[in-house]
Design a protein around this motif. Sequence first.
Motif, short mmCIF file in Angstrom:
data_model
loop_
_atom_site.label_atom_id
_atom_site.label_comp_id
_atom_site.label_asym_id
_atom_site.label_seq_id
_atom_site.Cartn_x
_atom_site.Cartn_y
_atom_site.Cartn_z
N PRO A 1 2.68 -2.06 -32.03
CA PRO A 1 4.04 -2.53 -32.38
C PRO A 1 4.82 -1.56 -33.25
O PRO A 1 6.05 -1.55 -33.19
N TYR A 2 4.14 -0.76 -34.04
CA TYR A 2 4.82 0.21 -34.91
C TYR A 2 5.75 1.11 -34.09
O TYR A 2 6.94 1.25 -34.42
N PHE A 3 5.25 1.70 -33.04
CA PHE A 3 6.06 2.61 -32.24
C PHE A 3 6.99 1.86 -31.29
O PHE A 3 8.09 2.35 -30.97
N TRP A 4 6.59 0.67 -30.83
CA TRP A 4 7.51 -0.11 -30.01
C TRP A 4 8.80 -0.41 -30.77
O TRP A 4 9.89 -0.32 -30.22
N LEU A 5 8.66 -0.75 -32.04
CA LEU A 5 9.83 -1.08 -32.85
C LEU A 5 10.65 0.18 -33.15
O LEU A 5 11.89 0.14 -33.15
N LEU A 6 9.98 1.31 -33.44
CA LEU A 6 10.72 2.54 -33.64
C LEU A 6 11.54 2.91 -32.40
O LEU A 6 12.68 3.38 -32.50
N ASP A 7 10.96 2.69 -31.22
CA ASP A 7 11.61 3.09 -29.98
C ASP A 7 12.82 2.23 -29.62
O ASP A 7 13.54 2.56 -28.67
N THR A 8 13.04 1.15 -30.36
CA THR A 8 14.27 0.37 -30.12
C THR A 8 15.50 1.17 -30.54
O THR A 8 16.62 0.84 -30.12
N GLY A 9 15.31 2.19 -31.39
CA GLY A 9 16.44 3.01 -31.81
C GLY A 9 17.36 2.33 -32.79
O GLY A 9 18.51 2.77 -32.98
N THR A 10 16.89 1.28 -33.45
CA THR A 10 17.70 0.57 -34.44
C THR A 10 17.09 0.71 -35.82
O THR A 10 15.86 0.82 -35.96
N ALA A 11 17.94 0.69 -36.85
CA ALA A 11 17.43 0.76 -38.21
C ALA A 11 16.59 -0.47 -38.54
O ALA A 11 15.59 -0.37 -39.26
N ALA A 12 16.98 -1.62 -38.00
CA ALA A 12 16.23 -2.86 -38.27
C ALA A 12 14.82 -2.77 -37.68
O ALA A 12 13.83 -3.18 -38.31
N GLY A 13 14.71 -2.23 -36.47
CA GLY A 13 13.39 -2.07 -35.85
C GLY A 13 12.52 -1.10 -36.63
O GLY A 13 11.32 -1.35 -36.85
N ALA A 14 13.11 0.01 -37.06
CA ALA A 14 12.36 0.99 -37.84
C ALA A 14 11.92 0.40 -39.18
O ALA A 14 10.80 0.63 -39.63
N LEU A 15 12.81 -0.37 -39.81
CA LEU A 15 12.47 -0.97 -41.09
C LEU A 15 11.32 -1.96 -40.96
O LEU A 15 10.39 -1.95 -41.78
N LEU A 16 11.35 -2.80 -39.93
CA LEU A 16 10.26 -3.76 -39.73
C LEU A 16 8.96 -3.03 -39.45
O LEU A 16 7.90 -3.38 -40.01
N ALA A 17 9.01 -2.01 -38.59
CA ALA A 17 7.79 -1.25 -38.26
C ALA A 17 7.17 -0.66 -39.51
O ALA A 17 5.96 -0.80 -39.76
N CYS A 18 7.99 0.00 -40.32
CA CYS A 18 7.47 0.73 -41.48
C CYS A 18 7.12 -0.20 -42.65
O CYS A 18 6.17 0.07 -43.39
N ALA A 19 7.88 -1.28 -42.82
CA ALA A 19 7.60 -2.19 -43.93
C ALA A 19 6.27 -2.91 -43.74
O ALA A 19 5.49 -3.07 -44.69
N VAL A 20 5.99 -3.36 -42.51
CA VAL A 20 4.70 -4.02 -42.25
C VAL A 20 3.56 -3.02 -42.42
O VAL A 20 2.51 -3.35 -43.00
N ALA A 21 3.77 -1.79 -41.94
CA ALA A 21 2.74 -0.76 -42.14
C ALA A 21 2.53 -0.50 -43.63
O ALA A 21 1.39 -0.39 -44.10
N GLY A 22 3.62 -0.40 -44.38
CA GLY A 22 3.51 -0.19 -45.83
C GLY A 22 2.78 -1.32 -46.52
O GLY A 22 1.94 -1.09 -47.41
N PHE A 23 3.06 -2.55 -46.11
CA PHE A 23 2.36 -3.71 -46.70
C PHE A 23 0.87 -3.63 -46.42
O PHE A 23 0.03 -3.87 -47.31
N GLY A 24 0.50 -3.30 -45.19
CA GLY A 24 -0.92 -3.22 -44.84
C GLY A 24 -1.64 -2.11 -45.58
O GLY A 24 -2.79 -2.29 -46.03
N ILE A 25 -0.97 -0.97 -45.74
CA ILE A 25 -1.58 0.14 -46.48
C ILE A 25 -1.77 -0.26 -47.95
O ILE A 25 -2.80 0.03 -48.56
N GLY A 26 -0.76 -0.94 -48.53
CA GLY A 26 -0.89 -1.41 -49.91
C GLY A 26 -2.01 -2.43 -50.06
O GLY A 26 -2.74 -2.42 -51.05
N LEU A 27 -2.15 -3.30 -49.06
CA LEU A 27 -3.23 -4.29 -49.08
C LEU A 27 -4.59 -3.62 -49.11
O LEU A 27 -5.51 -4.04 -49.81
N ALA A 28 -4.72 -2.52 -48.34
CA ALA A 28 -5.99 -1.78 -48.32
C ALA A 28 -6.21 -0.99 -49.60
O ALA A 28 -7.36 -0.74 -50.00
N SER A 29 -5.13 -0.60 -50.28
CA SER A 29 -5.24 0.30 -51.44
C SER A 29 -5.59 -0.41 -52.73
O SER A 29 -6.19 0.21 -53.62
N GLY A 30 -5.22 -1.68 -52.89
CA GLY A 30 -5.43 -2.37 -54.15
C GLY A 30 -6.86 -2.34 -54.65
O GLY A 30 -7.14 -1.89 -55.77
#
Length: 440
Positions: free
Chosen positions: A320-349
């Motif tokens: 889904p990360y790249f599917w959302l980026l490929d929509t070509g919208t800022a909203a899609g990119a933000l959702l893709a990257c924000a969920v990835a950022g949340f997951g990375i933070g969850l692993a880092s704590g």
Amino acid sequence: MSVSTTPPSRSRRVALAGLIGTTIEWYDFFIYGSAAALVFSRQFFPSASPAAGALAALSTFAVGFVARPVGGALMGHFGDRIGRRSMLVLSLLIMGVGTVLIGLLPNYATIGIAAPILLVVLRFCQGLGVGGEWGGATLLALEHAAPARRTLHSSLPQVGLPLGVVLGSLVLLAVRLATGDAAFAAWGWRIPFLVSAVLVVFGLVLRLKLDESPEFRQLRARREIHRAPLAEVFRVPRTWIPAAGLNVLASALGNVLLVFTLAYVAAERLISSSAMLAVTIVSALVWAAAIPLSALLAGRLGRRRVIVSAVVLLTVWSFPYFWLLDTGTAAGALLACAVAGFGIGLASGPYGAFISEAFPPAIRYSGSSVAYGIGSVLGGAIAPIVATLLHTATGGAAAISAYLVLSGVVSLAASLTLRSPHPGSTETRSETESLLEGKA
């Protein structure tokens, strides 16, 4: 080994100082990644094709990751022999000097082939600095804290990574908007590197006021310092191998987000570079907020359970990360990257406490630093390069997503395999410590 008797207020100050110091170091480390993605191919590899120039620039970015286990081994050795605090001061100096010199480095048009060679040397210095930084900052926070607070306090230096990204992205965005694209590519990119000099002075003042770790002082008082701590680490592969594999996925996806995605959206003409920098800032803030939340959850649910949940989330999100980026919208990119950022933070704590306490105190700096550095090479160093090669070869992102899923399998196996004690559990010593004592 007795636990820390540091007063709570002082242990909090140590953790906050670690957060500030790591923020400065990661600012230095990742402004390089953004500059490599945006301008270094033209500045230092002008004779190459656009694809080859981008690959060469990202390869110099990877050099910093290759240097991290080397820095971790060197500073881990001396951190286990002469103390954590002195290595933290040294790591910040190495990183700061290397970053400022990159900002002053003449480009290929001025000094020819010497320019990319010196760039690689200075990037290697950056890697040495951050390789010793992570272990020292994490251990100083962890070893000053009471057992019940170790996961939370050791998570704060982890917050320095996304906050360093935020700081670097804000400075890059401000400079880019102030100078314009042409001036930024010509000389404006140097400003964020030169700003590092001010930040490093501030960080050094903080670090020189810190106390040495109570656990290390006890080791020294009892004359339990090991002559060759790194050799002791490699005597127990069942600990350092899974510890090295634990962070492969989070590091890979983190560097795809922070480095490759900038180049990807620009090559595909999906959204503007300035909009992508803004998305990166928001995603890094989500990442930073998730880390202490994850540490608090780990205190209730257990470190391993939280890390496994994060690895599963990130693995599932790879497509889904790249599917959302490929929509070509800022909203899609933000959702893709924000969920990835949340997951990375969850692993880092819980990550810092989980791998640090898998090693006994006498070899903890060496063990945790080298494991972290190796994991960063296997994940972060090669991820932007592999992603660029796969994108160039296939013209799409599906192969990159499959590569991230493979990284997730490695991290999941490591998180299920690594044995590490947890405060409040019935397990009071790591298997590593028991084995080392049995061989003494």
